[in-house]
Scaffold this motif. Structure first.
Motif, PDB file in Angstrom:
ATOM      1  N   THR A 253       0.814  -1.222   0.000  1.00  0.00           N
ATOM      2  CA  THR A 253       0.000   0.000   0.000  1.00  0.00           C
ATOM      3  C   THR A 253       0.846   1.270   0.000  1.00  0.00           C
ATOM      4  O   THR A 253       0.357   2.342   0.357  1.00  0.00           O
ATOM      5  N   LEU A 256      -0.711   3.997  -2.156  1.00  0.00           N
ATOM      6  CA  LEU A 256      -1.912   4.554  -1.548  1.00  0.00           C
ATOM      7  C   LEU A 256      -1.563   5.449  -0.371  1.00  0.00           C
ATOM      8  O   LEU A 256      -2.203   6.492  -0.160  1.00  0.00           O
ATOM      9  N   GLY A 263      -3.731   4.232   3.689  1.00  0.00           N
ATOM     10  CA  GLY A 263      -2.684   3.352   3.204  1.00  0.00           C
ATOM     11  C   GLY A 263      -1.552   3.141   4.178  1.00  0.00           C
ATOM     12  O   GLY A 263      -0.661   2.325   3.927  1.00  0.00           O
TER      13      GLY A 263
END
Length: 290
Positions: A253, A256, A263
């Protein structure tokens, strides 16, 4: 969060219900699309079938800066006669609407495109789906990327992890539920994201001025499926996992986290369960809970 003018395709689906609840109050910034308008649904709506009425799709996209395509065929719908190839057709409809309006397009894909592989799954890995749904989503991504390049449409495929409450474990629980237990003990681990976190992550993605071509959507780390059911207080019965079970799926992540705190915040089974329980009324639209 400052929303751009947004068209959400597939707003009557499960993720659409979550977003309509969490993004309420955005007024005409968000135009929700469905083949029907749910009874009592607020907001601004465009009612049409994107596979049969391209002109309506282009009309709905006019003035929109972003198109978020949530429409697609899931495992459940395929079991009821749905066609996984509609995922490709719906992506094409979204991209052609984006080409007509100049909008950026976001396609809802799935962690299923990664298949069964060890380690942290970054967006640049080659895809290796192992089931029909994952293969359809992988084809959707590939065909979508090619068409987007031909049409000059900015495109991002969103590889979404398991969604707590919309998954086959927490969301699919019934009395007598059985769960796979791995040979070494424990239950399969997956990258998960809670409902509110999903809405927050997608809001950040929608508002971002620039995006990569592919983006994982999940909370960092993994959640054991058994831990999720235990956090909900749901009884379950262990069963030996089949040989082809995927023991762990963990999405990277990092990308993100550069866009949203979601994230970077570790997955929390208890928090995800509490969030799902709070949001149940908005998910129960047209369905019953056992």
């Amino acid at each position: 969060m400052s929303f751009p003018a947004l068209l959400v395709l597939g707003a009557t689906g499960r993720i659409g219900r979550v977003l309509r609840h969490c993004w309420a109050g955005q007024g005409d910034k968000v135009l929700w699309q469905g083949r029907y308008r749910p009874s009592g649904a607020g907001g601004h709506w465009a009612v049409y079938d994107p596979l049969r009425d391209m002109a309506a799709g282009e009309q709905a996209a006019r003035g929109r800066l972003v198109i978020l395509c949530l429409a697609g065929v899931t495992h459940v719908q395929a079991a009821r006669g749905g066609d996984f190839e509609d995922n490709l057709r719906l992506a094409e409809a979204a991209l052609r609407a984006g080409a007509a309006s100049g909008a950026r397009v976001l396609l809802a894909s799935s962690a299923a495109v990664y298949g069964n592989r060890p380690g942290l799954l970054g967006e640049d890995l080659p895809l290796a789906p192992v089931n029909a749904y994952g293969r359809a989503k992988a084809r959707m991504e590939a065909r979508g990327a090619a068409l987007a390049a031909d049409l000059g449409v900015p495109l991002t495929s969103l590889r979404i992890g398991n969604i707590a409450g919309l998954d086959s474990i927490l969301g699919g629980w019934r009395t007598g539920f059985e769960l796979d237990v791995l040979p070494g003990g424990g239950t399969p681990h997956r990258s998960y994201i809670g409902l509110s976190d999903l809405a927050a992550a997608l809001a950040a993605v929608v508002a971002a001025p620039e995006l990569p071509a592919v983006l994982n959507i999940a909370s960092p780390g993994t959640v054991a499926m058994g831990d999720l059911l235990d956090a909900a207080g749901f009884d379950w019965h262990p069963r030996p996992a089949p040989a082809d079970v995927i023991a762990r799926v963990e999405l990277d992540t990092t990308r993100l986290a550069a866009l949203s705190p979601v994230g970077a915040a570790p997955a929390d089974p208890a928090g995800m369960v509490a969030d799902w329980q709070r949001m149940w009324p908005c998910l129960a639209e047209g369905q019953e809970r056992s």
